[in-house]
Enzyme design. Structure first.
Site, mmCIF file in Angstrom:
data_model
loop_
_atom_site.group_PDB
_atom_site.id
_atom_site.type_symbol
_atom_site.label_atom_id
_atom_site.label_comp_id
_atom_site.label_asym_id
_atom_site.label_seq_id
_atom_site.Cartn_x
_atom_site.Cartn_y
_atom_site.Cartn_z
ATOM 1 N N TRP A 325 0.847 -1.200 0.000
ATOM 2 C CA TRP A 325 0.000 0.000 0.000
ATOM 3 C C TRP A 325 0.886 1.254 0.000
ATOM 4 O O TRP A 325 0.564 2.253 -0.640
ATOM 5 C CB TRP A 325 -0.910 -0.016 1.239
ATOM 6 C CG TRP A 325 -1.791 1.197 1.338
ATOM 7 C CD1 TRP A 325 -3.035 1.365 0.820
ATOM 8 C CD2 TRP A 325 -1.483 2.436 2.009
ATOM 9 N NE1 TRP A 325 -3.524 2.611 1.119
ATOM 10 C CE2 TRP A 325 -2.593 3.286 1.848
ATOM 11 C CE3 TRP A 325 -0.393 2.897 2.733
ATOM 12 C CZ2 TRP A 325 -2.647 4.566 2.383
ATOM 13 C CZ3 TRP A 325 -0.431 4.186 3.250
ATOM 14 C CH2 TRP A 325 -1.552 5.008 3.075
ATOM 15 N N HIS A 326 2.005 1.164 0.755
ATOM 16 C CA HIS A 326 2.876 2.335 0.841
ATOM 17 C C HIS A 326 3.584 2.627 -0.468
ATOM 18 O O HIS A 326 3.927 3.775 -0.745
ATOM 19 C CB HIS A 326 3.904 2.152 1.962
ATOM 20 C CG HIS A 326 3.321 2.376 3.318
ATOM 21 N ND1 HIS A 326 2.722 1.375 4.035
ATOM 22 C CD2 HIS A 326 3.215 3.491 4.081
ATOM 23 C CE1 HIS A 326 2.272 1.866 5.172
ATOM 24 N NE2 HIS A 326 2.561 3.149 5.228
ATOM 25 N N GLY A 327 3.832 1.599 -1.255
ATOM 26 C CA GLY A 327 4.483 1.879 -2.525
ATOM 27 C C GLY A 327 4.967 0.623 -3.199
ATOM 28 O O GLY A 327 5.119 -0.421 -2.569
ATOM 29 N N PHE A 482 2.110 8.343 -1.215
ATOM 30 C CA PHE A 482 1.459 7.032 -1.126
ATOM 31 C C PHE A 482 0.034 7.141 -1.620
ATOM 32 O O PHE A 482 -0.711 6.269 -1.616
ATOM 33 C CB PHE A 482 1.496 6.498 0.304
ATOM 34 C CG PHE A 482 2.903 6.466 0.864
ATOM 35 C CD1 PHE A 482 3.956 6.058 0.073
ATOM 36 C CD2 PHE A 482 3.167 6.863 2.157
ATOM 37 C CE1 PHE A 482 5.253 6.053 0.556
ATOM 38 C CE2 PHE A 482 4.460 6.847 2.656
ATOM 39 C CZ PHE A 482 5.501 6.446 1.861
#
Lengths: 482, 302
Positions: A325-327, A482
């Protein structure tokens, strides 16, 4: 528009004034105005991406209502799948397409059959991960019959794009935020003043703490070989503080701003660096995302029910998805993996819920055991942050290698020692203030409120002047990417 | 609501007073922009040679060493679009003007002030000159354009330490690149060359168009244009990107070919300039300015 920009300093009072002037008219005017303001706020970056939000809003509004009316399980599943495909499809395209192509190329090149597929020049729309998860939770809650859909499109569109939390959370649930769009908001002076205090503390954490730490962190991470081990350890420490100041600062500004408009957003941070183990840390860090994963990933997978092996699988799944999700980068995956590995032993010793209270309640200082637990947890999270901050895995390993390469007992060689010392003092002030306020919602909620006005205002003026003093160029918030 | 607004206003009052006082103090500090603007407003009818450009001409060309009545209207980081705005604004009043000297530096074709991190300099044009540019609302205030810390330093330096705030002579030449304070020519060369090397060619076409507009405007007003690539130290020019440099030089040659009233001179590697003429790798000191001004003066006479 950035919260720490002059544009926002003009935008906020203007929107606030007009919004409360509209209170004498119908609620729908207030909601429409909020929606327009939110679109202006978002469109300030790139108006083209407004179409994505509008599309996502329309799709989930329609699917939500159809889901509620549909009785057949098959039809419900089709509708849910449609919502998932649209929302996750957009997110996947913008965020993970190039990562996918890169990795396919690497795999085929490893197998000796290079493909050389070309990625696309994609601009990641600001906040797409946040509002996508917010709209997804709406559809999922309706699917699971935990929520009734709304027929009020303006209220729903407002819920999706509410500007204080649109680009970096807190990721709200429809259950909490949507009803607030449907009820008349009454201006409350105390609530508005509390909101301003929270904005003040958020700006302090962002501009004075995070942006100052960033100067040292950027030096250390851009060229780790140039610094001795102790400097790099401080570099990692300052990044831990930077990301906290940056993101919790943003959340404080978001929550405070929402309060000015009569809305209550969920708490997103609860002094996570005073946690005594990783489980407690995740109950206190980015709470809106952690609870999202708990409700929509961990529990549907079986949660803590089942064999230990299944629970461990669920934990790893949550941390893996959270990392992605963060990257789209292997550094985030390793970051998530470290957290999962730190979490699993707590499962085996049944200590995940040992610390659900605030540390050292009714005491000024923690005892030795608490202090050591806090320090140990902080060191673990800081180690994981090195991977989070690094641009590539080899960059992270170079950084760690540079820390272990020589004796750590050398005097730090920062580019600017005076600036590092000043930053250290400022961080100390922030941590001390948050420690005193650790039982409250935010640092200034109660602090100084019972002081006499001249003293209290002097304290606020000093905070404001320090913000002015350290305000350089408008620095983006880390979580915008993000 | 009224109670809240009263409370906030009362709270903000001391801050507002402080900020307004700072703004007044800052705007009262004499500065190069104000000095130059006053001069050109008063003497525009007498000026025969007008020098436009960025820091390279600001430090490099001293009108005192020129025979004609000359004035240096260059400023640090000034780009072609601002040069054009200056010309458009003052040309109708400049009845004696016969020559415009304009720099064509290595970076000039690839940037505009609005696209650099020095865009705050727009506030100097907005506050202290009458040049009509596209200003952002923040540019009409000192405190909104520059950091609080920097503004405190400026107030401290001028009001408490009485340091001079005007660094140009009456004819607009920058005097603060003095040989006594010269920088390490080798260290600055590679660094500045890297900084001046563009990451994209996006602005090239716009700048070319602007230069052509300057040439056309001068043609209409019977004014000659001398385009010069100013001299630089070897540590600078040896680190330049060949393609970018070639595009810059070709621009000068192309315009000189296209227009009879435009001439182009490339002094980048000119042999007469050596280390004693430079303040840093891409700026001349007072000795370099003397030599360069005399050379340009000879060109004007030709």
């Amino acid at each position: 528009m950035l919260f720490n920009s002059l544009d926002f300093a003009v935008f906020l009072p203007l929107v606030f004034g007009i919004y409360w002037l509209l209170k004498n008219y119908h609620l729908k005017y207030q909601n429409t105005f909020l929606l327009l303001s939110s679109y202006v706020f978002y469109g300030w970056w790139d108006w083209r991406f407004l179409m994505l939000i509008a599309f996502s809003t329309i799709v989930d509004f329609i699917i939500g209502n159809l889901l509620f009316k549909a009785e057949k399980s098959f039809k419900r599943k089709i509708l849910l799948s449609l919502s998932l495909v649209v929302n996750l499809g957009l997110l996947g395209f913008f965020k993970y397409f190039n990562f996918f192509i890169d990795n396919v190329n690497q795999v085929f090149s490893f197998l000796g059959k290079p493909l050389e597929l070309r990625g696309l020049e994609i601009i990641l729309p600001v906040g797409i991960s946040f509002y996508t998860f917010q709209t997804l939770s709406y559809t999922l809650d309706i699917y699971h019959k935990k929520l009734k859909p709304t027929n009020n499109f303006m209220a729903f569109a407002g819920f999706v794009s509410f500007f204080p939390q649109l680009v970096a959370g807190p990721i709200e649930r429809a259950k909490n935020l949507l009803p607030q769009f449907k009820t008349i908001r009454v201006f409350n002076k105390q609530k508005a003043i509390d909101g301003l205090r929270q904005i003040l503390w958020g700006l302090f954490k962002k501009i004075v703490i995070a942006d100052q730490c960033a100067l040292i962190v950027n030096d250390c991470f851009s060229n780790p070989e140039a610094y001795n081990p102790l400097t790099l350890v401080f570099g990692a420490f300052f990044f831990a503080i930077q990301i906290y100041g940056d993101f919790s600062g943003y959340s404080d500004i978001a929550i405070g701003t929402a309060r000015l408009f009569g809305f209550d957003l969920m708490k997103n941070f609860a002094f996570p660096y005073f946690s005594r183990n990783i489980a407690e840390f995740w109950r206190r860090w980015h709470i809106s995302l952690s609870t999202w994963f708990r409700d929509y990933v961990y529990i549907p997978l079986g949660g803590s029910k089942g064999t230990k092996a299944m629970v461990v699988r669920n934990i790893f799944a949550v941390f893996l998805i959270s990392a992605l999700w963060h990257g789209a980068n292997w550094t985030f995956i390793i970051w998530g993996l470290i957290h999962a590995l730190c979490y699993v032993p707590l499962l085996f010793f049944n200590t995940t819920r040992t610390y659900t209270d605030t540390v050292a309640v009714n005491r000024l200082l923690p005892n030795l055991k608490e202090l050591l637990s806090i320090l140990f947890t902080f060191i673990l999270t800081t180690l994981a942050w090195i991977f989070f901050r690094a641009e590539t895995l080899s960059h992270a390993f170079n950084y760690l290698d540079a820390i272990w390469s020589e004796s750590i007992w050398q005097i730090p060689n920062f580019v600017n020692n005076m600036m590092a010392f000043t930053t250290f003092l400022l961080v100390g002030f922030m941590l001390a203030t948050e420690w005193i306020a650790r039982e409250h919602n935010f640092a200034l909620e109660k602090l100084a409120t019972n002081w006499k006005r001249p003293l209290r205002w002097t304290f606020y003026y000093l905070l404001i002047l320090s913000i002015f003093y350290f305000f350089g160029s408008e620095q983006e918030f880390i979580y915008f990417q993000f | 609501m009224k109670g809240f607004l009263r409370y906030i206003l009362l709270f903000l009052m001391p801050l507002l007073v402080l900020l307004i006082a700072m703004e007044i103090f800052l705007q009262s500090i004499p500065n190069n922009y104000k000095v130059k603007s006053n001069y050109i407003e008063k003497h525009s009818e007498a000026i025969e040679t007008l020098i436009l450009g960025n820091s390279h001409t600001y430090y490099g060309l001293n009108p005192e060493w020129m025979d004609q009545q000359s004035f240096n209207m260059s400023h640090v980081s000034q780009s072609f679009d601002i040069d054009l705005a200056i010309l458009k604004h003052y040309l109708p009043k400049m009845t004696q003007l016969n020559t415009v000297v304009i720099r064509l530096s290595y970076d000039s074709m690839f940037e505009t002030l609005s696209e650099t991190n020095e865009h705050w300099r727009y506030k100097d044009y907005a506050l202290y000159t009458n040049i009509p540019l596209e200003y952002y609302w923040k540019h009409h205030s000192e405190i909104l354009s520059i950091s609080f810390k920097e503004n405190l330093k400026r107030i401290y330096k001028y009001y408490l330490k009485s340091e001079a705030s005007v660094t140009c002579n009456p004819f607009g030449w920058g005097m603060d690149a003095h040989s006594s304070q010269a920088k390490d020519l080798y260290k600055t060369g590679a660094l500045v060359a890297k900084k001046h090397t563009a990451t994209s060619k996006n602005l090239f076409d716009d700048n070319f168009k602007t230069l052509k507009e300057i040439a056309d405007l001068c043609l209409q007003n019977k004014v000659d244009v001398i385009m010069v690539t100013p001299p630089a130290f070897e540590s600078y020019y040896l680190n330049l990107n060949y393609q970018q440099l070639e595009a810059t030089v070709n621009t000068g040659l192309e315009l000189a070919n296209q227009y009879d009233h435009v001439s182009y001179y490339n002094f980048l590697e000119y042999w007469r300039f050596d280390r004693e003429h430079f303040f840093d790798a891409d700026h001349l000191n007072e000795r370099g300015a003397l030599l360069f001004s005399k050379m340009i003066n000879d060109i004007i006479h030709k």
